[in-house]
Design an enzyme around this catalytic site. Structure first.
Site, PDB file in Angstrom:
ATOM      1  CG  PHE A   1      -1.862   1.241   1.147  1.00  0.00           C
ATOM      2  CD1 PHE A   1      -2.975   1.245   0.320  1.00  0.00           C
ATOM      3  CD2 PHE A   1      -1.581   2.383   1.883  1.00  0.00           C
ATOM      4  CE1 PHE A   1      -3.793   2.372   0.238  1.00  0.00           C
ATOM      5  CE2 PHE A   1      -2.401   3.504   1.806  1.00  0.00           C
ATOM      6  CZ  PHE A   1      -3.512   3.499   0.983  1.00  0.00           C
TER       7      PHE A   1
ATOM      8  CG  ASP B   1       5.573   3.503   2.078  1.00  0.00           C
ATOM      9  OD1 ASP B   1       5.542   4.035   3.204  1.00  0.00           O
ATOM     10  OD2 ASP B   1       4.589   3.466   1.310  1.00  0.00           O
TER      11      ASP B   1
ATOM     12  CE  LYS C   1      -1.078   5.564   7.798  1.00  0.00           C
ATOM     13  NZ  LYS C   1      -0.683   4.861   6.593  1.00  0.00           N
TER      14      LYS C   1
END
Ligand SMILES: *Cc1c(COP(=O)(O)O)cnc(C)c1O
Length: 387
Positions: A123, A210, A239
């Protein structure tokens, strides 16, 4: 617009690992707004930094110097052992920057159609390039034509990556999560990431990590690659970087850090004083309290507790994870557990249909962690027993 299937709850305030809804019912938060509030809710140092910065200056522009951005850039690159950073406002934007860097890198090398290797079940975000890089048809369906330039291989499979190296000419980079989050808390074999690094070195590919979900102390180190003794060429963060204030970052090392020149890339809001003041405080607080060590020990404590409580419970395949990134894989779809936990005052998540995902704040107390383990294991036992 109706982009989220929302749960029937609205929160009014929080403190540490606790939240209260508009009816003043209390909840234990084992999700942290999906790996965002690593320092918990209403952390006093972050609150103070945001209020102080808001009282002085919210925004100017990247066409001027920004003191908080420079301070954050210094702190973040030192913590990560990287050279330079670009600031955006989200994870997808951080990955867009990384993808653009990889393409620039390729074109500089004379590769006319640079390709990036990406993983199944990955993702990387919801923008067109990042959803094209994402290994989940549900994320892509309806948004074709996808962005070109990605080759997909299974996650954790070095042989598959070697086969790409042997057969494809135009590859310039590998984009990979150190642990797959949305894909089901998939922890790769121990030799996988070092193997990816070695292959990238031998082929002059960029290794792009990532770390949007794994970063900022979550797995027991500031960044997940620090469990190994290599560095990526590019790393993306978002995040937990701002503990809830939107900010994303794309860090790079060596030659790659010098690729963007004025005019190549930009963002109006990216790296603004407010977001950078928040993120700087997050970095300082994590470092001062070595909260990644807490993530490591509390994560072990929770995983031990769950393994013990769920041993011999049929239907539970395994408890896996690293630090406070924890998955409980079941043998059946279990999305309804989220609602059942909510009723009992516990916030959890289910991803990849059948994996219960826990991303507790790093400030959760041991007592709260024990409560989490006992509440969740009884919920799981009832669920697999069909009750
Ligand atoms: C959440 C996430 C993203 C996307 O971040 P946004 O801020 O929602 O754009 C990208 N990659 C990973 C690994 C993520 O967990």
């Amino acid at each position: 617009m109706s982009t989220y299937k929302r749960l029937p709850v609205t929160f009014a305030r929080g403190e540490g690992a606790l939240l209260w809804d508009t009816q003043d019912k209390q909840y234990l938060d084992a999700l942290s707004g999906v790996a965002v509030c690593n320092l918990g809710h209403a952390h006093p140092a972050v609150t103070r930094a945001v209020c102080e910065q808001a009282g002085r200056l919210l925004h100017t522009s990247n066409i001027y110097g920004i003191a908080a951005q420079e301070a954050l850039g210094d702190t973040l690159t030192a913590l990560a052992g990287m050279d330079r950073v670009f600031f955006g406002n989200s994870g997808a934007e951080a990955n867009e920057a990384a993808i653009k860097l990889a393409r620039l890198y390729g074109h500089r090398r004379g590769t006319r159609s640079p390709m990036i290797v990406v993983m199944e079940n990955s993702f990387h975000g919801r923008t067109l390039a990042t959803l094209s890089a994402t290994g989940n048809r549900k994320v892509q369906a309806g948004f074709e034509p996808l962005v070109q330039g990605f080759i997909r291989v299974p996650y954790g499979d070095l042989a598959a990556l070697q086969a790409v190296a042997d057969n494809q000419q135009d590859v310039v980079a590998v984009l990979v999560e150190p642990i797959q989050g949305e894909g089901g808390v998939n922890v790769p074999p121990a030799d996988y990431l070092p193997g990816v690094r070695a292959l990238c070195d031998s082929k002059d590919w960029l290794m792009i990590l990532d770390e949007i979900q794994t970063g900022m102390g979550r797995t027991g180190k500031p960044f997940a690659y620090q469990h190994y003794d290599f560095k990526p060429d590019v790393m993306t963060l978002a995040k937990a970087l701002g503990n809830g204030v939107p900010i994303g970052a794309c860090l790079a090392r060596g030659e790659t850090a010098e690729l963007f020149a004025p005019g190549n890339h930009g963002s109006t809001f990216g790296g603004n004083p407010l977001a950078c003041a928040a993120a700087l405080t997050v970095c300082k607080t994590l470092s001062e309290q070595q909260l990644w060590d807490t993530a490591a020990s509390l994560g072990e404590h929770i995983m031990d507790g769950l393994r013990h409580a769920l041993a011999n419970v049929r239907g539970v395949i395994e408890v896996r994870g690293q630090g406070l990134m924890i998955g409980i894989a079941l043998d059946r779809p279990c999305a309804e557990l989220v609602g059942r936990a909510l009723e009992q005052g516990l916030l959890i998540n289910v991803t990849a249909d059948s994996v219960v995902r826990l991303l507790p704040p790093l400030v959760m107390s041991e007592q709260q962690a024990d409560h989490l383990v006992s509440l969740l294991s009884s919920l799981l036992r009832e669920f697999v027993a069909g009750k």
